[in-house]
Design an enzyme around this catalytic site. Structure first.
Site, PDB file in Angstrom:
ATOM      1  N   TRP A  93       0.836  -1.212   0.000  1.00 58.46           N
ATOM      2  CA  TRP A  93       0.000   0.000   0.000  1.00 58.46           C
ATOM      3  C   TRP A  93       0.867   1.257   0.000  1.00 58.46           C
ATOM      4  CZ3 TRP A  93      -5.235  -1.142   2.426  1.00 58.46           C
ATOM      5  CH2 TRP A  93      -6.142  -0.113   2.214  1.00 58.46           C
TER       6      TRP A  93
ATOM      7  N   ARG B 156       3.416   1.960  -1.421  1.00 57.36           N
ATOM      8  CA  ARG B 156       4.025   2.321  -2.696  1.00 57.36           C
ATOM      9  C   ARG B 156       3.237   3.379  -3.463  1.00 57.36           C
ATOM     10  NH1 ARG B 156       7.864  -1.265  -4.490  1.00 57.36           N
ATOM     11  NH2 ARG B 156       8.291   0.428  -5.948  1.00 57.36           N
TER      12      ARG B 156
ATOM     13  N   SER C 250       3.768   2.829  15.858  1.00 57.39           N
ATOM     14  CA  SER C 250       5.213   2.622  15.960  1.00 57.39           C
ATOM     15  C   SER C 250       5.501   1.554  17.004  1.00 57.39           C
ATOM     16  CB  SER C 250       5.915   3.922  16.367  1.00 57.39           C
ATOM     17  OG  SER C 250       7.263   3.625  16.700  1.00 57.39           O
TER      18      SER C 250
ATOM     19  N   ARG D  88       8.264   1.037  18.072  1.00 59.76           N
ATOM     20  CA  ARG D  88       9.312   1.540  18.956  1.00 59.76           C
ATOM     21  C   ARG D  88       8.670   1.969  20.275  1.00 59.76           C
ATOM     22  NH1 ARG D  88      12.758   6.245  16.991  1.00 59.76           N
ATOM     23  NH2 ARG D  88      13.978   5.580  18.781  1.00 59.76           N
TER      24      ARG D  88
ATOM     25  N   ARG E 153      -4.908  -2.843  -7.442  1.00 59.20           N
ATOM     26  CA  ARG E 153      -4.959  -3.889  -6.416  1.00 59.20           C
ATOM     27  C   ARG E 153      -6.250  -4.703  -6.443  1.00 59.20           C
ATOM     28  NH1 ARG E 153       0.319  -4.716  -5.064  1.00 59.20           N
ATOM     29  NH2 ARG E 153       1.332  -2.679  -5.062  1.00 59.20           N
TER      30      ARG E 153
HETATM   31  C1  LIG Z   1       0.565  -6.874  -9.153  1.00 60.97           C
HETATM   32  C2  LIG Z   1       1.661  -5.971  -8.674  1.00 60.97           C
HETATM   33  C3  LIG Z   1       2.921  -6.482  -8.484  1.00 60.97           C
HETATM   34  C4  LIG Z   1       3.963  -5.661  -8.059  1.00 60.97           C
HETATM   35  N1  LIG Z   1       5.201  -6.192  -7.861  1.00 60.97           N
HETATM   36  C5  LIG Z   1       6.217  -5.399  -7.437  1.00 60.97           C
HETATM   37  C6  LIG Z   1       7.526  -5.921  -7.228  1.00 60.97           C
HETATM   38  O1  LIG Z   1       7.780  -7.096  -7.442  1.00 60.97           O
HETATM   39  N2  LIG Z   1       8.502  -5.091  -6.757  1.00 60.97           N
HETATM   40  C7  LIG Z   1       8.267  -3.764  -6.525  1.00 60.97           C
HETATM   41  O2  LIG Z   1       9.178  -3.051  -6.133  1.00 60.97           O
HETATM   42  N3  LIG Z   1       7.046  -3.235  -6.737  1.00 60.97           N
HETATM   43  C8  LIG Z   1       6.015  -4.009  -7.174  1.00 60.97           C
HETATM   44  N4  LIG Z   1       4.774  -3.467  -7.346  1.00 60.97           N
HETATM   45  C9  LIG Z   1       4.563  -2.056  -7.010  1.00 60.97           C
HETATM   46  C10 LIG Z   1       4.542  -1.181  -8.270  1.00 60.97           C
HETATM   47  O3  LIG Z   1       5.801  -1.189  -8.929  1.00 60.97           O
HETATM   48  C11 LIG Z   1       4.183   0.266  -7.886  1.00 60.97           C
HETATM   49  O4  LIG Z   1       5.184   0.807  -7.062  1.00 60.97           O
HETATM   50  C12 LIG Z   1       2.878   0.364  -7.145  1.00 60.97           C
HETATM   51  O5  LIG Z   1       1.907  -0.442  -7.763  1.00 60.97           O
HETATM   52  C13 LIG Z   1       2.408   1.820  -7.096  1.00 60.97           C
HETATM   53  O6  LIG Z   1       1.978   2.160  -8.401  1.00 60.97           O
HETATM   54  P1  LIG Z   1       2.387   3.544  -9.078  1.00 60.97           P
HETATM   55  O7  LIG Z   1       3.852   3.737  -9.118  1.00 60.97           O
HETATM   56  O8  LIG Z   1       1.625   3.586 -10.370  1.00 60.97           O
HETATM   57  O9  LIG Z   1       1.691   4.574  -8.023  1.00 60.97           O
HETATM   58  P2  LIG Z   1       2.074   6.054  -7.696  1.00 60.97           P
HETATM   59  O10 LIG Z   1       3.479   6.167  -7.193  1.00 60.97           O
HETATM   60  O11 LIG Z   1       1.008   6.553  -6.782  1.00 60.97           O
HETATM   61  O12 LIG Z   1       2.036   6.765  -9.094  1.00 60.97           O
HETATM   62  C14 LIG Z   1       0.792   7.041  -9.715  1.00 60.97           C
HETATM   63  C15 LIG Z   1       1.019   7.332 -11.188  1.00 60.97           C
HETATM   64  O13 LIG Z   1       1.750   8.551 -11.314  1.00 60.97           O
HETATM   65  C16 LIG Z   1       2.622   8.458 -12.427  1.00 60.97           C
HETATM   66  N5  LIG Z   1       4.015   8.534 -11.974  1.00 60.97           N
HETATM   67  C17 LIG Z   1       4.498   8.237 -10.774  1.00 60.97           C
HETATM   68  N6  LIG Z   1       5.800   8.464 -10.708  1.00 60.97           N
HETATM   69  C18 LIG Z   1       6.157   8.887 -11.925  1.00 60.97           C
HETATM   70  C19 LIG Z   1       7.392   9.261 -12.492  1.00 60.97           C
HETATM   71  N7  LIG Z   1       8.538   9.269 -11.798  1.00 60.97           N
HETATM   72  N8  LIG Z   1       7.405   9.614 -13.784  1.00 60.97           N
HETATM   73  C20 LIG Z   1       6.272   9.644 -14.525  1.00 60.97           C
HETATM   74  N9  LIG Z   1       5.059   9.310 -14.020  1.00 60.97           N
HETATM   75  C21 LIG Z   1       5.021   8.925 -12.751  1.00 60.97           C
HETATM   76  C22 LIG Z   1       2.350   7.150 -13.120  1.00 60.97           C
HETATM   77  O14 LIG Z   1       1.330   7.285 -14.070  1.00 60.97           O
HETATM   78  C23 LIG Z   1       1.826   6.297 -11.964  1.00 60.97           C
HETATM   79  O15 LIG Z   1       1.056   5.193 -12.363  1.00 60.97           O
HETATM   80  C24 LIG Z   1       3.717  -4.281  -7.800  1.00 60.97           C
HETATM   81  C25 LIG Z   1       2.437  -3.770  -8.000  1.00 60.97           C
HETATM   82  C26 LIG Z   1       1.412  -4.583  -8.426  1.00 60.97           C
HETATM   83  C27 LIG Z   1       0.034  -3.990  -8.633  1.00 60.97           C
END
Ligand SMILES: Cc1cc2nc3c(=O)[nH]c(=O)nc-3n(C[C@H](O)[C@H](O)[C@H](O)COP(=O)(O)OP(=O)(O)OC[C@H]3O[C@@H](n4cnc5c(N)ncnc54)[C@H](O)[C@@H]3O)c2cc1C
Length: 219
Positions: A81, A83, A99, A101, A183
């Site tokens: 979440w 992320r 926390s 801690r 999700r």
């Molecule tokens: C099924 C599944 C499996 C996954 N497996 C893994 C894994 O193995 N390892 C791992 O580390 N993570 C994993 N993730 C996490 C995934 O990589 C994302 O970090 C997470 O889903 C958050 O999504 P997001 O980055 O789109 O969200 P947010 O960070 O909220 O971003 C939202 C949107 O903003 C835009 N955005 C964000 N940052 C940028 C940028 N720098 N440049 C341009 N546009 C941007 C994009 O359109 C993005 O979709 C997984 C996710 C899912 C759903």
């Protein structure tokens, strides 16, 4: 909405609860109509088409609606979440978590796991082994506290992924929809899919026209 929906139970001891919310579909229209220097007080049936278009075309108007949830979930779910940073940025918007801690109380654990191993007898032995692992961790944790270790170090003995944690999450509607979309997919872990469904059950009554399109990406 807050009174009628309340808390939605998830997994064996978790939940999602709406703490507060700001904005509704009239707010989305108001934001969109600012382009024409117009105000919107009530929604007409003609506005439904505009709401659908705004959701379909990915406009930024959904960022004016913000919701705060309290979530209790296993740490493995919390890590996934966490992320979602855009529109739910943990420094600008909000994420405040228990926390360990500071809290010494023995935590809850996610115990009622559906292993989906598919082999007769496997589930039971995995569950037995997992529960033994948790109970051993709790015993070692409590012993470390008794020996004078600070909670921030004693927690090293707690099996981490299944430990329940609790936090506040504040995010924009755009970010919430993004979370639900990713999700709810069958590729996502089963446990977080249950949380995504709970969040959706809370959010959808407030955004009945907008949310299905934001999540589904189509009309
Ligand atoms: C099924 C599944 C499996 C996954 N497996 C893994 C894994 O193995 N390892 C791992 O580390 N993570 C994993 N993730 C996490 C995934 O990589 C994302 O970090 C997470 O889903 C958050 O999504 P997001 O980055 O789109 O969200 P947010 O960070 O909220 O971003 C939202 C949107 O903003 C835009 N955005 C964000 N940052 C940028 C940028 N720098 N440049 C341009 N546009 C941007 C994009 O359109 C993005 O979709 C997984 C996710 C899912 C759903």
């Amino acid at each position: 909405l807050i009174d009628t929906i309340g808390r939605i139970d998830v997994l064996d001891l978790g939940y999602v609860e709406l703490v507060d919310s700001m904005g509704d579909e009239v707010r989305i229209l108001e934001a969109a109509r600012k382009s024409f220097d117009r105000d919107v007080r009530d929604m007409s049936s003609a506005d439904e088409g505009l709401l659908l278009r705004l959701a379909l075309q990915g406009h930024n108007v959904h960022r004016h609606c913000v919701m705060t949830f309290e979530v209790k979930a296993p740490l493995m779910v919390a890590r996934e979440w966490w992320r979602y940073v855009v529109g739910s940025d943990h420094t600008i918007m909000g994420w405040n978590e228990v926390s360990r801690r500071y809290v010494k109380r023995t935590p809850d654990f996610y115990r009622d796991v559906d292993w989906m191993a598919g082999m007769a007898g496997t589930e039971e032995s995995l569950t037995d082994a997992y529960h033994r692992y948790i109970d051993q961790g709790i015993a070692l944790y409590e012993e470390a506290l008794r020996m004078g270790a600070p909670a921030e170090k004693a927690r090293l003995f707690l099996p981490a992924y299944g430990i329940y944690t609790r936090w506040y999450w504040t995010a924009s509607l755009q970010s919430i929809a993004h979370f639900i979309r990713q999700r709810s997919d069958t590729a996502a872990q089963a446990e977080i899919r249950e949380y995504a469904a709970a969040v959706r059950r809370i959010v959808e009554p407030q955004f009945p026209i907008t949310l299905p399109v934001l999540v589904g990406g189509t009309l």
